[in-house]
Design a protein around this motif. Structure first.
Motif, mmCIF file in Angstrom:
data_model
loop_
_atom_site.group_PDB
_atom_site.id
_atom_site.type_symbol
_atom_site.label_atom_id
_atom_site.label_comp_id
_atom_site.label_asym_id
_atom_site.label_seq_id
_atom_site.Cartn_x
_atom_site.Cartn_y
_atom_site.Cartn_z
ATOM 1 N N SER A 124 0.835 -1.201 0.000
ATOM 2 C CA SER A 124 0.000 0.000 0.000
ATOM 3 C C SER A 124 0.869 1.251 0.000
ATOM 4 O O SER A 124 2.019 1.229 0.443
ATOM 5 C CB SER A 124 -0.942 0.013 1.207
ATOM 6 O OG SER A 124 -0.215 0.029 2.406
ATOM 7 N N ALA A 125 0.290 2.342 -0.523
ATOM 8 C CA ALA A 125 1.003 3.616 -0.572
ATOM 9 C C ALA A 125 0.011 4.739 -0.853
ATOM 10 O O ALA A 125 -1.069 4.508 -1.411
ATOM 11 C CB ALA A 125 2.076 3.594 -1.662
ATOM 12 N N GLU A 126 0.417 5.953 -0.485
ATOM 13 C CA GLU A 126 -0.390 7.140 -0.745
ATOM 14 C C GLU A 126 -0.467 7.333 -2.257
ATOM 15 O O GLU A 126 0.545 7.276 -2.954
ATOM 16 C CB GLU A 126 0.261 8.353 -0.070
ATOM 17 C CG GLU A 126 -0.611 9.594 -0.033
ATOM 18 C CD GLU A 126 -0.542 10.410 -1.311
ATOM 19 O OE1 GLU A 126 -1.613 10.849 -1.763
ATOM 20 O OE2 GLU A 126 0.554 10.590 -1.838
ATOM 21 N N ALA A 127 -1.686 7.542 -2.756
ATOM 22 C CA ALA A 127 -1.852 7.629 -4.202
ATOM 23 C C ALA A 127 -2.929 8.630 -4.616
ATOM 24 O O ALA A 127 -3.469 8.527 -5.713
ATOM 25 C CB ALA A 127 -2.178 6.246 -4.758
ATOM 26 N N ALA A 128 -3.226 9.603 -3.756
ATOM 27 C CA ALA A 128 -4.257 10.593 -4.091
ATOM 28 C C ALA A 128 -3.868 11.356 -5.355
ATOM 29 O O ALA A 128 -2.705 11.720 -5.530
ATOM 30 C CB ALA A 128 -4.450 11.563 -2.929
ATOM 31 N N ASP A 129 -4.820 11.541 -6.229
ATOM 32 C CA ASP A 129 -4.635 12.309 -7.462
ATOM 33 C C ASP A 129 -3.576 11.722 -8.392
ATOM 34 O O ASP A 129 -2.941 12.452 -9.158
ATOM 35 C CB ASP A 129 -4.303 13.777 -7.152
ATOM 36 C CG ASP A 129 -5.399 14.445 -6.336
ATOM 37 O OD1 ASP A 129 -6.591 14.191 -6.631
ATOM 38 O OD2 ASP A 129 -5.067 15.196 -5.402
#
Length: 158
Positions: A124-129
């Motif tokens: 998992s990882a931050e993926a906003a926008d």
């Protein structure tokens, strides 16, 4: 393309992502048996709130159609993260074998989890926008058969 060439190509892609793209969140999964357990596990998606949306899913299958698991692309709005999961099912559920999940995030390092696992791999990882794509791989214990899943095209942008 022959099966052995496909296996080699998939392993090469995962290895390339592992070495060139950077690795985020490579943890050793515990013995989760459902996608909900993977979501909240610190060794899985690590989303303690348990909230998620399934953005994409599909079988992890061999070239001849044998199913070894299910590939998931998940989203958690609170954490602004995607999570790629390779969840074993059927005859390989609970059997230790090479298992991998990779999450590619456009313009950012990939998140990859790969090792010998009995139940799942999750990254998992931050993926906003950002656009994302994901892959999942499960091999038999004697490495004679490999199954693939995921989505190779960019999607879920923003």
């Amino acid at each position: 393309m022959r099966f052995s060439a496909l296996r080699g190509a998939a392993l090469a892609v995962l290895a390339l992502l592992f070495t060139a793209g950077g690795v985020l969140g490579a943890a050793a999964p515990a013995s989760a048996h459902s996608i909900g357990q993977v979501v909240v596990s610190a060794e899985g998606c690590d989303w303690p709130n348990g909230n998620y949306s399934v953005l994409h899913s599909g079988p992890i299958e061999t070239n001849d159609g044998d199913r070894f698991g299910t590939a998931y692309l998940l989203w958690n709005a609170q954490y602004q993260q995607n999570c790629a999961v390779a969840l074993k099912t059927g005859s390989l559920h609970g059997v230790v074998s090479w298992t991998a999940a990779s999450l590619q995030i456009e313009g950012r390092p990939s998140a990859i989890d790969m090792d010998y696992y009995a139940h799942y791999a999750a990254a998992s990882a931050e993926a906003a926008d950002r656009c994302v794509r994901y892959q999942a791989l499960i091999e038999t214990p004697n490495l004679d058969r490999t199954a693939y899943g995921g989505r190779n095209t960019w999607g879920n942008c923003g």
